[in-house]
Design an enzyme around this catalytic site. Structure first.
Site: not given
Length: 730
Positions: A615, A619, A691-692
């Site tokens: 990651i 956030k 995101g996807e």
């Protein structure tokens, strides 16, 4: 004084990479830091494409076709003779083109005077003011030669049947299966509808063009503009420093940009073209509707032996893109026999293209619902069925998975969500149910370049990578700061300028990993030079707080950098992508309440547990995952693009009629959990797309929860109240 340092490197991902970011020790990468562009955006001072008006700028409004298919035979410019302020009507055939797919590598259809669908841009009215141009565009008289008997629905259009993609013998495995399901699902077209409508401002200085536009993939868009205009790419500069969302709709160059360029060159003045929301719905690439058939066969104890996922999608004649509906179905679960076949219908409708998570967003809704239906027929827990059928290698080609924590996501999510206590219950008129689904999204590394400039006091990152609201400014700054021993405030990130090194662009969830890896490699080159200047090995170098340490020597960056050190790096995929399979995995859980009288569905809580490599910013990653889950909720319950079956025109042409999830539709109890993971074979920073993955499977969890609550299945999405009632009464 030393000479300035400048070096260019090219890196190919041919083997697993060491985890340098685990040892840099600053804790900047991964931290939930704010986006540096945030204050500009919330204060309204970030310059989006349409916000920059050069002196003397004219305004253009697109005129769109009012027939389904045929030819434009005349454009009557005289019909605007009485409209004061009109400058010209542009009918250059170069602007009448279907939207491109960015990096897809296929030239879009050059239509000339041909009309392929109702709403296709065919001309541009240019005036001194936007209001005049808009009024004149409505008044302009256009005559057509319309074709008769044009098919405007996928059911009635020409059908192109593709060859099956198979592994093993599906028919034999399915025939021999003890338990089978054969199910049909339907999903409607979707639109991306980003917050910022498509816009462009074109300005020429001699033979040099500057195009300010809302685009996702500047490196590719520059080539598309040059190709469309018949000029050298060296004559084109694109500026897209801020893009208000894209979701695939801004991957390629669109008619607004080419029309602005042609008009500006012809008239010798800058021209701005901004699409209205209705024009975006009418003429920007949609997600194809789908008709899907899923067949699963299993042994009595739940081992899947036969797996087939066929689909029919649509696009206009000549366009090569087809929604990859079964993309995730081909690697998620194993079977002895697998088969996948796609049919493409060719109706006169708005062209289809990439919309967020093309393939998985709609394919996994049907596929993961079908897995639940198989579990029901087996009398088996849906969680247990999924865990039992996770394959050891890619079912279609045998490649090993690079890093995969699907089982961990399923088990972790089940424990957090209270899956063991799952039971149907009633609260007054509300039926309560829980559902779950796996999440999967293929991961890619796309060629990308970046330049990092290091001084004694800070650094500058330069790349034409875009930030479409996903946090690119923040992430690239964090990587450079982590690698060079700086604070994020000491790093300036410059994006969205085609004069800068060419990046992957924003799309396919590959942007952060691809562009981030290029920044990482450039900074790594600078670290190696700093180690030489300090007199130590690169592996022994520590950079923190502007201080370099190594080999019992400590110096400030100001002592090591006389003026400026520059490193540019390009990274591309290599052997690891061929030898192993990289994807993000996760699990979605949902609890819903269904009103037994009205069919209303309220999502009470959702949980997404995901493993997606390192990651980079906790956030922005969480925001992306939550946004994907919200879109999954909208796909399951609200979103439905509708076309008039007489001429194909879009009926739901704005956000008043095309319903998306609102604040009250989204539960407060919506959580995302990231499991620790590193994918050494994905890229040098061990990250994956985010995101996807959030949207992939989320809608299926909601549909499965509805089925658990009501005991009935909705197979035509979205699950609108009338469809829920119809299912409950069946």
């Amino acid at each position: 004084m030393r000479d300035d340092f400048s070096e260019t490197t090219h890196f190919k991902m041919d083997k697993a990479q060491p985890r340098l970011l685990d040892n840099t020790g600053q804790g900047i990468v991964g931290a939930p830091l704010d986006r540096p562009d945030g204050p500009l955006k919330v204060s309204g001072t970030a310059p989006y494409a349409a916000d920059v008006l050069p002196t003397g700028c004219l305004h253009g409004v697109l005129v769109r076709a009012t027939i389904s298919r045929g030819k434009v035979t005349a454009v009557d410019k005289g019909s605007l003779a009485g409209v004061e302020g009109v400058v010209d009507v542009i009918t250059d055939p170069r602007m009448i083109r279907n939207p491109a797919q960015g990096m897809a590598g296929e030239a879009p259809v050059q239509t000339g005077d041909e009309v392929h669908y109702h709403g296709q841009p065919i001309a541009l009215v240019v005036a001194e003011s936007f209001e005049t141009a808009r009024d004149a565009a409505h008044r302009l008289k256009v005559t057509y030669e319309a074709e008769d008997g044009v098919a405007v629905t996928p059911d009635t259009a020409e059908q192109e049947v593709g060859d099956p993609d198979t592994a093993g013998d599906f028919n034999a495995a399915y025939d021999g299966a003890a338990v089978k399901v054969d199910l049909d699902y339907f999903s409607p077209s979707h639109v991306a509808a980003p917050m910022e409508p498509h816009a462009a401002v074109a300005e020429w200085t001699g033979n040099q063009l500057v195009l300010r536009s809302a685009l996702q993939m500047v490196r590719f868009n520059k080539l598309e503009v040059a190709d469309s205009l018949g000029i050298s790419p060296d004559a084109v500069r694109i500026l897209a420093p801020y893009v208000g969302g894209g979701f695939g709709s801004k991957l390629g160059i669109g008619p607004e940009a080419i029309a602005a360029c042609i008009a500006a060159q012809k008239l010798g003045r800058p021209v701005r073209v901004v699409m209205s929301r209705q024009t975006v719905f009418d003429s920007v690439l949609r997600r194809s509707e789908t008709a899907q058939r899923v067949r699963l066969g299993a042994t009595k104890d739940g081992r899947i032996v036969a797996l087939s996922h066929d689909d029919r999608v649509s696009n206009i004649q000549g366009e090569g893109f087809a929604e990859p509906v079964s993309q995730a179905s081909q690697f998620l679960y194993g079977a002895d026999g697998l088969s996948f076949q796609q049919t493409v219908a060719r109706p006169a409708m708005t062209p289809s293209g990439s919309v967020r998570a093309p393939g998985e967003a709609v394919g996994m809704i049907a596929f993961e619902a079908a897995v639940d239906e198989l579990a029901e027929k087996l009398g088996m827990d849906p969680l247990e069925l999924r865990l039992k059928n996770i394959p050891d290698t890619h079912p279609m080609d045998g490649r090993p998975y690079s890093a995969r924590r699907l089982a961990d996501c399923l088990n972790d999510g089940a424990e957090r969500f209270g899956w063991a206590d799952r039971k149907m219950r009633r609260e007054g008129d509300w039926l309560i149910g829980m559902g779950m689904a796996s999440a999967a999204r293929t991961n890619m590394l796309i060629e990308s370049a970046a330049r990092v400039r290091l001084t004694g006091t800070g650094a500058i990152v330069e790349t034409d990578m875009t930030d479409i609201g996903t946090g690119t400014y923040a992430i690239l700054g964090q990587i450079a700061a982590e690698m060079l021993g700086l604070s994020v405030e000491q790093v300036e990130v410059r994006l969205g300028d085609s004069d800068l090194p060419g990046a992957s662009g924003s799309g396919g969830s590959f942007g952060a990993s691809s562009a981030g890896s290029a920044v990482f490699m450039a900074a790594k080159t600078l670290r190696e030079e700093l180690a030489k200047r300090l007199g130590c090995e690169a592996d022994d170098l520590t950079l923190s707080g502007g201080i370099a340490r190594g080999g019992n020597v400590e110096k400030s960056l100001a002592d090591l950098v006389d003026s400026e050190m520059v490193a540019e790096a390009t990274i591309e995929g290599g052997k690891t992508a061929k030898e192993s399979f990289s994807a993000g995995f996760g699990a979605h859980f949902a609890e819903v309440a269904v009103n037994e009288w009205t069919g209303e569905v309220r999502v009470r809580r959702m949980l997404g547990v995901m493993a997606m490599g390192r990651i980079l910013n906790e956030k922005t990653a969480r925001s992306q995952a939550l946004g994907g889950m919200v879109w999954g909720l909208g796909s399951a319950l609200h979103e439905e693009m509708m076309n008039d079956t007489r001429d194909g025109h879009v009926v739901t042409r704005d956000l008043a009629n095309y319903h998306v999830a609102s604040h009250l539709d989204v539960p407060r109890d919506m959580k995302v959990v990231f499991l620790e993971e590193r994918d050494d074979e994905a890229n040098p920073i061990q990250s994956k797309g985010i995101g996807e993955l959030g949207i992939s499977g989320a809608g299926a969890a909601i549909l499965n929860a509805i089925a658990h609550a009501t005991g009935k299945r909705v197979r035509t999405i979205p699950a609108l109240p009338d469809r829920v009632i119809e299912a409950m009464e069946s």
